[in-house]
Design an enzyme around this catalytic site. Structure first.
Site, PDB file in Angstrom:
ATOM      1  N   TYR A   1       7.096  -9.462   7.251  1.00  0.00           N
ATOM      2  CA  TYR A   1       6.867  -8.029   7.422  1.00  0.00           C
ATOM      3  C   TYR A   1       7.404  -7.571   8.767  1.00  0.00           C
ATOM      4  CZ  TYR A   1       3.773  -7.471   3.365  1.00  0.00           C
ATOM      5  OH  TYR A   1       3.259  -7.381   2.084  1.00  0.00           O
TER       6      TYR A   1
ATOM      7  N   ASP B   1       0.823  -1.211   0.000  1.00  0.00           N
ATOM      8  CA  ASP B   1       0.000   0.000   0.000  1.00  0.00           C
ATOM      9  C   ASP B   1       0.857   1.261   0.000  1.00  0.00           C
ATOM     10  OD1 ASP B   1      -2.357  -1.460   0.069  1.00  0.00           O
ATOM     11  OD2 ASP B   1      -2.399  -1.522   2.269  1.00  0.00           O
TER      12      ASP B   1
END
Length: 398
Positions: A199, A140
């Protein structure tokens, strides 16, 4: 399950952080001026800072590369490209009209390597001559990456790995950097071939008002237990980016219970319960189409989920380190905004004094408002993507 109250104060807690320091840290990492080993320490954590892990991941893929001996569609050359980019400089990965995206820069830089047949087709359609890349996972807006993986193919045989690297590095210097380029088998697919994604989320802490030597941090929120006990009316405040706000919070003001505390260790315990479980994390996904709720749920297997207090090093010599909470999540797949929702929800539940299995219980919720809105994208980074079995010794946070 009732909608958990998550006030404007909580939005400020997650957003009013020294995010610029995290942005600068990711920027310096993309430029190669700093590494994760300086964040966690080489002696304590198993870090892969070189390209060895990339080569290891592709052994099975490279073994089947016999491009020169094949013809037709098998004669094409496929390049695996590992990228590092600064999320704060782009409007996300996916190419979109009028937006400054990573994919747009990459495909534009690969246009010179498109074969003549495809170039002619693009000209006939009045389309720009650009390459086409497939990616392991679309990030994103604001989300950085250290080892994002994408692929590009062409029927031209004169293209070298170094040519691809130099072209991409020249597209947006200081914002996009190639970690490695290698030829792989045609069967290689950055997304479908991947076995896990890692992540890292870095949440900076306000040193002036938060924290002590026992790793206890204070945040101003409306206790989620208020809603669970049926006290207070809620409304949505557009200024708080969709967070539910308590309208009637007089009791909190009078008793001074508006402020609650959470331990980093509590967040760690909450996340640790997710490890080794194949579960549906649909309740932790945001902005997915209604059709995704029909049929079998998308299941994710979590290999690793931990949190730890870490000092964020300052790139400038005269600067001082910043106290942060780092969260590491590794799974076979992640749904849209799932990592950021998990981070925000774990922090919220830790502050509310929830039991260790609180995140697991939220799987049974019927409304996504039971989970917290996504944490700011500034702290999130795609560390790497794995194409071999996950090795626990490579974890950043043991």
């Amino acid at each position: 399950m009732c909608r958990i109250s998550f006030g404007r104060e909580c939005y400020q807690f997650m957003s009013a952080r020294p995010w610029q320091k995290v942005n600068d840290f990711y920027s310096y990492m993309v430029k190669g001026c700093i590494s994760l080993s300086e964040l966690f320490g080489k002696e304590t954590y198993a870090i892969h800072d070189g390209t060895e892990i990339i080569e290891d991941c592709d052994k099975s893929q490279l073994a089947s590369v016999t491009v020169g001996d094949r013809t037709g569609r098998w004669a094409r050359v496929t390049f695996k490209i590992v990228l590092s980019y600064h999320g704060g400089s782009f409007d996300g990965w996916q190419k979109q009209p009028g937006l400054n995206t990573v994919q747009a820069w990459i495909e534009k830089s690969l246009g010179k390597f498109v074969d003549e047949k495809k170039a002619q087709l693009l000209k006939e359609k009045n389309l720009p001559i650009e390459g086409c890349v497939v990616v392991a996972g679309r990030t994103d807006k604001g989300v950085s990456a250290l080892k994002q993986v994408c692929s590009f193919f062409t029927w031209r045989k004169d293209i070298k790995d170094q040519d691809v690297e130099e072209s991409i590095n020249g597209a947006a210097p200081g914002k996009i950097r190639v970690v490695s380029v290698s030829k792989v088998s045609r069967e290689f697919h950055p997304n479908f071939s991947a076995k896990w994604r890692r992540y890292l989320y870095i949440l900076p802490l306000n040193n002036e008002t938060e924290g002590d030597h026992t790793s206890l941090y204070e945040k101003d929120i409306v206790d989620s237990a208020v809603c669970r006990h049926g006290r207070g009316d809620q409304s949505i405040d557009e200024a708080s980016n969709g967070y539910a706000v308590d309208v009637d919070n007089k009791d909190d003001e009078e008793t001074g219970n508006k402020s609650s505390r959470f331990l980093v260790s509590s967040v760690n315990h909450l996340l640790h319960q997710l490890e080794g479980k194949l579960l549906s994390y649909r309740m932790f996904a945001r902005d997915t189409k209604a059709s995704r709720n029909i049929g079998p749920p998308t299941e994710c297997f979590v290999f690793h989920a931990r949190a730890a207090e870490v000092l964020l090093p300052c790139a400038e010599k005269e600067g001082s380190p910043t106290k942060t909470m780092c969260i590491e999540l590794v799974a076979n797949r992640f749904l849209r905004r799932m990592v950021r929702v998990l981070v925000a929800t774990a922090v919220r539940e830790a502050a509310a004094g929830a039991e260790e299995d609180a995140l697991l219980k939220l799987m049974d919720a019927t409304c996504r408002r039971a989970t917290a809105p996504p944490a700011p994208p500034d702290g999130l980074c795609l560390v790497d993507v794995g194409y071999s079995e996950f090795d626990k010794t490579t974890c950043l946070i043991p």
